[in-house]
Design a protein around this motif. Structure first.
Motif, PDB file in Angstrom:
ATOM      1  N   ASP A 215       2.367   4.498  -1.515  1.00 15.19           N
ATOM      2  CA  ASP A 215       1.391   3.797  -2.358  1.00 15.19           C
ATOM      3  C   ASP A 215       1.257   2.331  -1.956  1.00 15.19           C
ATOM      4  O   ASP A 215       1.159   1.446  -2.800  1.00 15.19           O
ATOM      5  N   ILE A 216       1.216   2.078  -0.657  1.00 11.17           N
ATOM      6  CA  ILE A 216       1.088   0.708  -0.169  1.00 11.17           C
ATOM      7  C   ILE A 216      -0.179   0.055  -0.706  1.00 11.17           C
ATOM      8  O   ILE A 216      -0.231  -1.171  -0.906  1.00 11.17           O
ATOM      9  N   ASP A 217      -1.201   0.842  -0.995  1.00  8.39           N
ATOM     10  CA  ASP A 217      -2.429   0.281  -1.546  1.00  8.39           C
ATOM     11  C   ASP A 217      -2.186  -0.365  -2.912  1.00  8.39           C
ATOM     12  O   ASP A 217      -2.756  -1.419  -3.226  1.00  8.39           O
ATOM     13  N   ALA A 218      -1.302   0.262  -3.731  1.00  8.99           N
ATOM     14  CA  ALA A 218      -0.984  -0.314  -5.036  1.00  8.99           C
ATOM     15  C   ALA A 218      -0.239  -1.632  -4.884  1.00  8.99           C
ATOM     16  O   ALA A 218      -0.424  -2.559  -5.682  1.00  8.99           O
ATOM     17  N   VAL A 219       0.605  -1.729  -3.866  1.00 11.68           N
ATOM     18  CA  VAL A 219       1.343  -2.965  -3.618  1.00 11.68           C
ATOM     19  C   VAL A 219       0.382  -4.078  -3.209  1.00 11.68           C
ATOM     20  O   VAL A 219       0.408  -5.189  -3.754  1.00 11.68           O
ATOM     21  N   LEU A 220      -0.491  -3.774  -2.268  1.00 11.28           N
ATOM     22  CA  LEU A 220      -1.393  -4.793  -1.730  1.00 11.28           C
ATOM     23  C   LEU A 220      -2.427  -5.258  -2.751  1.00 11.28           C
ATOM     24  O   LEU A 220      -2.905  -6.397  -2.686  1.00 11.28           O
ATOM     25  N   ASN A 221      -2.783  -4.395  -3.700  1.00  9.48           N
ATOM     26  CA  ASN A 221      -3.782  -4.750  -4.711  1.00  9.48           C
ATOM     27  C   ASN A 221      -3.164  -5.293  -5.991  1.00  9.48           C
ATOM     28  O   ASN A 221      -3.888  -5.608  -6.941  1.00  9.48           O
ATOM     29  N   ASN A 222      -1.842  -5.412  -6.020  1.00  9.88           N
ATOM     30  CA  ASN A 222      -1.173  -5.947  -7.193  1.00  9.88           C
ATOM     31  C   ASN A 222      -1.504  -7.432  -7.360  1.00  9.88           C
ATOM     32  O   ASN A 222      -1.688  -8.158  -6.379  1.00  9.88           O
ATOM     33  N   ASN A 223      -1.554  -7.890  -8.595  1.00 10.30           N
ATOM     34  CA  ASN A 223      -1.877  -9.298  -8.856  1.00 10.30           C
ATOM     35  C   ASN A 223      -0.846 -10.260  -8.270  1.00 10.30           C
ATOM     36  O   ASN A 223      -1.153 -11.431  -8.022  1.00 10.30           O
ATOM     37  N   LEU A 224       0.383  -9.775  -8.068  1.00  8.51           N
ATOM     38  CA  LEU A 224       1.420 -10.642  -7.524  1.00  8.51           C
ATOM     39  C   LEU A 224       1.361 -10.752  -6.000  1.00  8.51           C
ATOM     40  O   LEU A 224       2.050 -11.586  -5.414  1.00  8.51           O
ATOM     41  N   SER A 225       0.565  -9.900  -5.378  1.00  6.83           N
ATOM     42  CA  SER A 225       0.426  -9.967  -3.919  1.00  6.83           C
ATOM     43  C   SER A 225      -0.618 -11.021  -3.573  1.00  6.83           C
ATOM     44  O   SER A 225      -1.784 -10.922  -3.964  1.00  6.83           O
ATOM     45  N   LEU A 226      -0.204 -12.052  -2.862  1.00  6.47           N
ATOM     46  CA  LEU A 226      -1.059 -13.210  -2.599  1.00  6.47           C
ATOM     47  C   LEU A 226      -1.899 -13.076  -1.337  1.00  6.47           C
ATOM     48  O   LEU A 226      -2.699 -13.959  -1.033  1.00  6.47           O
ATOM     49  N   GLY A 227      -1.711 -12.004  -0.597  1.00  5.65           N
ATOM     50  CA  GLY A 227      -2.532 -11.808   0.590  1.00  5.65           C
ATOM     51  C   GLY A 227      -1.736 -11.304   1.772  1.00  5.65           C
ATOM     52  O   GLY A 227      -0.508 -11.405   1.815  1.00  5.65           O
ATOM     53  N   ALA A 256       1.412 -10.375  14.987  1.00  9.55           N
ATOM     54  CA  ALA A 256       2.350 -10.130  13.890  1.00  9.55           C
ATOM     55  C   ALA A 256       1.571 -10.123  12.586  1.00  9.55           C
ATOM     56  O   ALA A 256       0.506 -10.730  12.475  1.00  9.55           O
ATOM     57  N   VAL A 257       2.111  -9.420  11.596  1.00 14.73           N
ATOM     58  CA  VAL A 257       1.470  -9.312  10.294  1.00 14.73           C
ATOM     59  C   VAL A 257       2.512  -9.531   9.209  1.00 14.73           C
ATOM     60  O   VAL A 257       3.697  -9.215   9.394  1.00 14.73           O
ATOM     61  N   ALA A 258       2.098 -10.080   8.091  1.00 14.34           N
ATOM     62  CA  ALA A 258       2.995 -10.270   6.953  1.00 14.34           C
ATOM     63  C   ALA A 258       2.159 -10.421   5.685  1.00 14.34           C
ATOM     64  O   ALA A 258       1.027 -10.907   5.726  1.00 14.34           O
ATOM     65  N   SER A 259       2.753 -10.011   4.574  1.00 11.64           N
ATOM     66  CA  SER A 259       2.144 -10.193   3.265  1.00 11.64           C
ATOM     67  C   SER A 259       3.056 -11.086   2.427  1.00 11.64           C
ATOM     68  O   SER A 259       4.254 -11.181   2.695  1.00 11.64           O
ATOM     69  N   VAL A 260       2.487 -11.712   1.405  1.00  9.29           N
ATOM     70  CA  VAL A 260       3.247 -12.635   0.563  1.00  9.29           C
ATOM     71  C   VAL A 260       3.160 -12.173  -0.885  1.00  9.29           C
ATOM     72  O   VAL A 260       2.072 -11.871  -1.395  1.00  9.29           O
ATOM     73  N   TRP A 261       4.324 -12.153  -1.544  1.00  3.29           N
ATOM     74  CA  TRP A 261       4.443 -11.699  -2.931  1.00  3.29           C
ATOM     75  C   TRP A 261       4.889 -12.867  -3.803  1.00  3.29           C
ATOM     76  O   TRP A 261       5.825 -13.591  -3.476  1.00  3.29           O
ATOM     77  N   ASN A 262       4.216 -13.039  -4.936  1.00  2.00           N
ATOM     78  CA  ASN A 262       4.489 -14.160  -5.817  1.00  2.00           C
ATOM     79  C   ASN A 262       5.585 -13.807  -6.825  1.00  2.00           C
ATOM     80  O   ASN A 262       5.303 -13.535  -8.002  1.00  2.00           O
ATOM     81  N   SER A 263       6.835 -13.814  -6.392  1.00  2.00           N
ATOM     82  CA  SER A 263       7.946 -13.551  -7.307  1.00  2.00           C
ATOM     83  C   SER A 263       8.097 -14.654  -8.347  1.00  2.00           C
ATOM     84  O   SER A 263       8.718 -14.441  -9.395  1.00  2.00           O
ATOM     85  N   LYS A 264       7.535 -15.819  -8.062  1.00  2.00           N
ATOM     86  CA  LYS A 264       7.648 -16.961  -8.979  1.00  2.00           C
ATOM     87  C   LYS A 264       7.100 -16.643 -10.362  1.00  2.00           C
ATOM     88  O   LYS A 264       7.601 -17.147 -11.374  1.00  2.00           O
TER      89      LYS A 264
END
Length: 406
Positions: A215-227, A256-264
């Motif tokens: 369900d990587i799509d759910a991760v990438l579309n989560n509000n905490l995922s910044l891009g 290279a690729v990376a995503s950022v998650w807003n744990s803050k």
């Protein structure tokens, strides 16, 4: 972070009778908050009482509620909450070229009140959570802890039974400098991908990486995922993700690729008991940076006196001989995003043999070596006939760390 705070079960005070039940937000919130604030995460450092404490911002379920299925249990001794544990279930890749997927459970956030440790409470919480894992159809359960946390490692590998040491990714931590961005590389171009483009890239190139979630799509579309950000050579003519993926593997330029998650916005951490020398050195860097910002002194934020926010880099991977340099450019970009958002630390977790690890800037004293332990819960699932016992599989070069479980 993903460490476990647990008592070394057995050999201490007599076992106590506790009721293990599902968390009830209306009646348990205040008690769970007090328990969390009393429990350190991970071991002390170098024999000194320096520990991380977690502030869940009023939502004890924040670290599991974004997963497809989740549960939180509490251990109650009379009217007192003395223990808590969280769990989630999802489907992930078992690694390898066959792209076999299986349902796995993740156990996290295990806490036992300091006054009630060594009484078997942690083991009871784990056993009850495993019952739910099996009912949910999970074939494997895994847990992450600090490799130096001997009490936690013993709890799972000895007293809970069946857990084996499995993978050892590294937690790489970099402070966010207060007064300036990190200079981007002129040889690298960073492209922000849409969630759909990012999903296309991840499924095409990383579906065979261990623990990659279906369900990587759910991760990438989560509000905490910044891009999600793709680093390519500055001279590359970018015409879209489809054309990029159409290039034969091995013939394209390094990337290279990376995503950022807003744990803050989910939780904060606080480092207590740091040596006076650490505090003084960090203060000196901030003073020098404030007095002469043109010198670009790498100022260390205040991680000791108040809770701080974290940005988490996930899905970090790449290809080509220059992939580490591309990864470094992505990490610099993530640092600059974190500085503008007010996060004080950027964290990435990568496998020990991952080539991009060499490009991740980090301060060794702030990081840790993780240990992932895994347990096979049941036989007879479809994946077992294809891969056998995953717990005995050799590690690959990469591992996918789900930000929902950080």
């Amino acid at each position: 972070m993903v460490a476990v705070a647990a008592e070394p079960d057995g050999g201490g005070a007599a076992a106590v009778s506790v009721l293990v039940r599902e968390y009830d937000g209306d009646r348990d919130l205040a008690a769970v908050e007090r328990l969390e604030q009393a429990c350190e995460v991970g071991p002390s450092s170098g024999g000194k009482k320096m520990c991380l404490f977690t502030d869940l911002l009023g939502d004890p379920l924040c670290r599991v509620r974004h997963s497809p299925a989740y549960l939180m249990l509490v251990a109650e001794n009379g009217e007192e909450i003395v223990g808590v544990v969280r769990g989630s279930v999802k489907t992930v890749s078992c690694g390898g070229k066959q792209q076999v997927f299986c349902k796995v459970a993740y156990l996290l956030g295990l806490r036992v009140s300091p006054a009630h440790r060594r009484r078997g409470i942690a083991r009871k919480l784990v056993q009850r959570m495993e019952e739910w894992f099996r009912t949910s159809g999970a074939e494997y359960a895994y847990v992450a802890t600090d490799a130096d946390n001997e009490a936690s490692v013993r709890l799972f590998t000895s007293r809970c039974g069946g857990y084996a040491k499995f993978r050892t990714p590294s937690l790489l931590v970099h402070p966010v400098f207060r007064h300036h961005d990190l200079t981007p590389s002129r040889r690298t171009r960073i492209i922000q991908l849409s969630p759909m483009e990012a999903e296309t890239l991840y499924r095409a190139r990383f579906a065979g990486v261990e623990f990659f979630p279906t369900d990587i799509d759910a991760v990438l579309n989560n509000n905490l995922s910044l891009g999600t950000f793709l680093a390519v050579p500055a001279a590359m003519n970018w015409v879209g993700i489809e054309a990029f993926l159409a290039m034969p593997e091995g013939s394209s330029s390094s990337w290279a690729v990376a995503s950022v998650w807003n744990s803050k916005d989910a939780f904060r951490l606080q480092l207590r008991g740091a040596p006076a020398l650490w505090r003084a050195a960090a203060l000196a860097t901030r003073a020098a940076d404030a007095a002469a910002p043109w010198l670009r002194v790498p100022s260390v934020p205040d991680l000791f006196s108040s809770p701080f926010g974290v940005h988490f880099i996930y899905g970090l991977a790449g290809a080509g001989h220059d992939a580490p340099r591309m990864a470094r450019a992505l990490c610099r970009h993530a640092h600059n995003l974190a500085r503008r958002a007010g996060a004080r630390v950027v964290v990435a977790e990568v496998a020990g043999g991952d080539p991009v690890r060499a490009g991740v800037p980090h301060w060794p004293r702030l990081g840790a070596e993780d240990l992932w332990c895994v347990k096979r819960l049941a036989d007879g699932y479809e994946s077992a006939s294809v891969i056998g016992d995953w717990t005995k599989a050799p590690p690959g070069n990469s591992i996918f760390v789900d930000p929902r479980e950080f």
